[in-house]
Design a protein around this motif. Structure first.
Motif, PDB file in Angstrom:
ATOM      1  N   GLY A  71      -5.822 -17.605  33.841  1.00  0.00           N
ATOM      2  CA  GLY A  71      -7.151 -18.243  33.840  1.00  0.00           C
ATOM      3  C   GLY A  71      -7.202 -19.307  34.919  1.00  0.00           C
ATOM      4  O   GLY A  71      -6.215 -19.521  35.650  1.00  0.00           O
ATOM      5  N   ALA A  72      -8.342 -19.965  34.987  1.00  0.00           N
ATOM      6  CA  ALA A  72      -8.513 -20.976  36.036  1.00  0.00           C
ATOM      7  C   ALA A  72      -7.640 -22.200  35.785  1.00  0.00           C
ATOM      8  O   ALA A  72      -7.172 -22.849  36.718  1.00  0.00           O
ATOM      9  N   THR A  73      -7.429 -22.525  34.516  1.00  0.00           N
ATOM     10  CA  THR A  73      -6.619 -23.711  34.218  1.00  0.00           C
ATOM     11  C   THR A  73      -5.193 -23.518  34.721  1.00  0.00           C
ATOM     12  O   THR A  73      -4.612 -24.424  35.341  1.00  0.00           O
ATOM     13  N   HIS A 103     -14.012 -30.473  36.455  1.00  0.00           N
ATOM     14  CA  HIS A 103     -13.557 -29.920  35.181  1.00  0.00           C
ATOM     15  C   HIS A 103     -12.156 -30.508  34.899  1.00  0.00           C
ATOM     16  O   HIS A 103     -11.381 -30.748  35.836  1.00  0.00           O
ATOM     17  N   CYS A 105      -9.496 -29.273  34.277  1.00  0.00           N
ATOM     18  CA  CYS A 105      -8.338 -28.534  34.812  1.00  0.00           C
ATOM     19  C   CYS A 105      -7.895 -29.084  36.171  1.00  0.00           C
ATOM     20  O   CYS A 105      -6.713 -28.996  36.501  1.00  0.00           O
ATOM     21  N   ASN A 156     -19.759 -27.437  36.267  1.00  0.00           N
ATOM     22  CA  ASN A 156     -19.986 -26.606  35.079  1.00  0.00           C
ATOM     23  C   ASN A 156     -21.082 -27.154  34.184  1.00  0.00           C
ATOM     24  O   ASN A 156     -21.725 -26.407  33.465  1.00  0.00           O
ATOM     25  N   ASP A 181     -12.478 -25.440  43.038  1.00  0.00           N
ATOM     26  CA  ASP A 181     -12.662 -24.810  41.738  1.00  0.00           C
ATOM     27  C   ASP A 181     -14.000 -24.069  41.820  1.00  0.00           C
ATOM     28  O   ASP A 181     -15.074 -24.659  41.715  1.00  0.00           O
ATOM     29  N   VAL A 183     -14.982 -21.635  39.865  1.00  0.00           N
ATOM     30  CA  VAL A 183     -15.185 -20.908  38.605  1.00  0.00           C
ATOM     31  C   VAL A 183     -16.672 -20.681  38.325  1.00  0.00           C
ATOM     32  O   VAL A 183     -17.085 -19.591  37.950  1.00  0.00           O
ATOM     33  N   GLN A 184     -17.483 -21.721  38.465  1.00  0.00           N
ATOM     34  CA  GLN A 184     -18.907 -21.572  38.130  1.00  0.00           C
ATOM     35  C   GLN A 184     -19.712 -21.019  39.304  1.00  0.00           C
ATOM     36  O   GLN A 184     -20.812 -20.496  39.107  1.00  0.00           O
ATOM     37  N   SER A 204     -12.130 -17.669  37.345  1.00  0.00           N
ATOM     38  CA  SER A 204     -11.885 -17.317  35.951  1.00  0.00           C
ATOM     39  C   SER A 204     -12.762 -16.113  35.609  1.00  0.00           C
ATOM     40  O   SER A 204     -13.976 -16.149  35.837  1.00  0.00           O
ATOM     41  N   HIS A 206     -13.834 -14.836  32.794  1.00  0.00           N
ATOM     42  CA  HIS A 206     -14.830 -14.824  31.710  1.00  0.00           C
ATOM     43  C   HIS A 206     -16.139 -15.512  32.080  1.00  0.00           C
ATOM     44  O   HIS A 206     -17.116 -15.418  31.339  1.00  0.00           O
ATOM     45  N   LYS A 207     -16.183 -16.178  33.217  1.00  0.00           N
ATOM     46  CA  LYS A 207     -17.461 -16.777  33.637  1.00  0.00           C
ATOM     47  C   LYS A 207     -18.293 -15.762  34.425  1.00  0.00           C
ATOM     48  O   LYS A 207     -19.445 -16.014  34.753  1.00  0.00           O
ATOM     49  N   CYS A 330     -15.423 -26.870  26.884  1.00  0.00           N
ATOM     50  CA  CYS A 330     -14.025 -26.589  27.195  1.00  0.00           C
ATOM     51  C   CYS A 330     -13.048 -27.246  26.258  1.00  0.00           C
ATOM     52  O   CYS A 330     -11.856 -27.041  26.357  1.00  0.00           O
TER      53      CYS A 330
HETATM   54  N1  PLP Z   1     -13.302 -24.849  36.005  1.00  0.00           N
HETATM   55  C1  PLP Z   1     -14.566 -24.864  35.599  1.00  0.00           C
HETATM   56  C2  PLP Z   1     -15.628 -25.410  36.520  1.00  0.00           C
HETATM   57  C3  PLP Z   1     -14.904 -24.373  34.333  1.00  0.00           C
HETATM   58  O1  PLP Z   1     -16.178 -24.389  33.938  1.00  0.00           O
HETATM   59  C4  PLP Z   1     -13.871 -23.872  33.499  1.00  0.00           C
HETATM   60  C5  PLP Z   1     -14.183 -23.397  32.125  1.00  0.00           C
HETATM   61  O2  PLP Z   1     -15.097 -23.861  31.493  1.00  0.00           O
HETATM   62  C6  PLP Z   1     -12.558 -23.859  33.974  1.00  0.00           C
HETATM   63  C7  PLP Z   1     -12.310 -24.364  35.235  1.00  0.00           C
HETATM   64  C8  PLP Z   1     -11.411 -23.362  33.138  1.00  0.00           C
HETATM   65  O3  PLP Z   1     -11.354 -21.968  33.166  1.00  0.00           O
HETATM   66  P1  PLP Z   1     -10.379 -21.160  32.188  1.00  0.00           P
HETATM   67  O4  PLP Z   1     -11.080 -21.104  30.884  1.00  0.00           O
HETATM   68  O5  PLP Z   1     -10.232 -19.810  32.814  1.00  0.00           O
HETATM   69  O6  PLP Z   1      -9.088 -21.876  32.160  1.00  0.00           O
END
Ligand code: PLP
Length: 390
Positions: A71-73, A103, A105, A156, A181, A183-184, A204, A206-207, A330
């Motif tokens: 995952g992104a974390t 975020h 992470c 996010n 990052d 992810v979003q 990530s 799942h987004k 989160c």
């Molecule tokens: N970075 C952002 C901007 C996020 O919104 C999220 C999840 O909400 C993450 C990182 C973490 O992603 P993951 O759930 O894959 O660890």
């Protein structure tokens, strides 16, 4: 309220896309370890490599620069490290610069000690203080090591998009590395590592309509890499040990392909988001839309209603059959003040309500949202606020 549930929380997690589901199901009914040399193993390897190509295409990178993670974390925890390699040599990053609205992470600093992490602020719109970052990098002591900069491309909670071209130029001039990052941002706005959108992006699945528990980091180049976080076998070219989550990766690949195709349809999502915002402003003229003065993701509205706590409104929407979020999702059920709003200098204690749309969001969904919102603001005096013409 009658009718099916309406999901307006895509930034928390997006519904699994049919293509991702199909890709995963076909893997689940097959057997094969991608590291095995027999036919079954080679078939699994092909699936992983084809997903790698889809993910590379989504961010304008070469497929060999994609490293799958859980995952992104995990991707952020891997990249945010003081010790890296450059070919066979060692590279040391002495300081990490993150953004106060990141975020957790990246905000948590990964493997850097707390005293080596510097937080750069954002302005009232949620845009990173580029001048402050430049000033901090200008006094960075290169004798100690290189600067590593990590921040969100799109927020996010607010959806605010950071000026990455400017930030990239500043980080490059300081001899640093920029981790974004994304992810979003992925699948909502174009990302192009080849065109200078940072040195690395984290993603990530799942987004994007893929499964949770799989993500990646992707480099613009492959020579400079962090010391692995997960050590063991030589998977992922030695950058992340452990047998690949083939089903998850296949779902991620399918979702990435759909996300890239879906970019062309983001204008339709934007017009629905804009309509929702118009409806919001007409029903609640004193609503405050955070980040509205700057560039935002096409699918996100983050707002406060004076006199109504975001958590209270979120519960009321939930009871009305609509899933929205009070800030980010989160920290599993944890309700607390939004650090993003705090970073933006928002003093109000009401917090923010995040509505995030997807391609499946319809005009009828927005009508239902409007109806629920009317009901909620009509009860505002009972919630301790002031009535408005609703
Ligand atoms: N970075 C952002 C901007 C996020 O919104 C999220 C999840 O909400 C993450 C990182 C973490 O992603 P993951 O759930 O894959 O660890």
């Amino acid at each position: 309220m009658s009718g099916p549930r309406i999901y307006l929380d895509y930034n928390a997690t997006a519904p699994l896309l049919p293509a991702a589901r199909e890709a995963m199901l076909s893997v689940l009914s097959a057997t094969g370890n991608p590291s095995s040399v027999h036919r079954e193993g080679r078939a699994a390897r092909r699936l992983v490599e084809s997903a790698r190509q889809e993910i590379a295409a989504l961010v304008g990178a070469k497929s060999e620069n994609v490293v799958f993670t859980s995952g992104a974390t995990e991707a952020a925890s891997t990249l945010l490290a003081p010790d890296w390699t450059f070919g066979r040599g060692a590279v040391r990053f002495s300081r990490l610069y993150v953004c106060a609205a990141d975020h957790p992470c990246t905000l948590s600093g990964g493997r850097f000690p707390a005293d080596a992490i510097m937080r750069v602020g954002v302005d009232a719109d949620g845009v990173v203080d580029v001048g402050g970052l430049a000033a901090a990098l200008a006094v960075h002591d290169a004798a100690e090591g290189l600067p590593l900069v990590a921040l969100h491309l799109a927020n996010n909670e607010s959806g605010v998009i950071q000026p990455v071209a400017r930030i990239s130029a500043i980080v490059k001039a300081a001899g640093g590395v920029l981790v974004l990052d994304a992810v979003q941002a992925a699948g909502r706005i174009p990302i192009d590592l080849a065109a200078g959108h940072g040195d690395f992006v984290i993603l990530s699945a799942h987004k994007l309509g893929g499964p949770a528990g799989v993500g990646a980091f992707v480099g613009a180049a492959s020579l400079m890499m962090p010391e692995p976080l997960v050590r063991g076998g030589g998977h992922e070219r030695g950058h992340r040990a452990g047998t690949e989550n083939v089903a998850g990766i296949a779902g991620f690949g399918a979702a990435a392909r759909c996300a890239l195709e879906g970019l062309a349809r983001m204008d339709a999502v934007r017009s629905r988001r804009d309509r929702l915002e118009t409806v919001l402003r007409s029903i609640v003229p004193d609503a405050v839309v955070y980040g509205a003065q700057t560039e935002r993701l096409p699918n996100t509205v983050f707002f406060g209603i004076p006199g109504i706590k975001a958590e209270t409104a979120q519960i009321a929407f939930d009871l009305a059959g609509i899933a929205v979020s009070a800030g980010s999702a989160c920290s599993s059920g944890k309700v607390g003040p939004s650090h993003v709003l705090k970073a933006m200098g928002v003093a109000s204690g009401e917090g923010g309500l995040r509505v995030s749309l997807g391609e499946a969001t319809s005009d009828a969904d927005i009508d239902r949202f409007a109806e629920a919102l009317r009901g909620i603001v009509a009860r505002r005096p009972a919630m301790g606020g002031v009535a408005t013409a609703a």
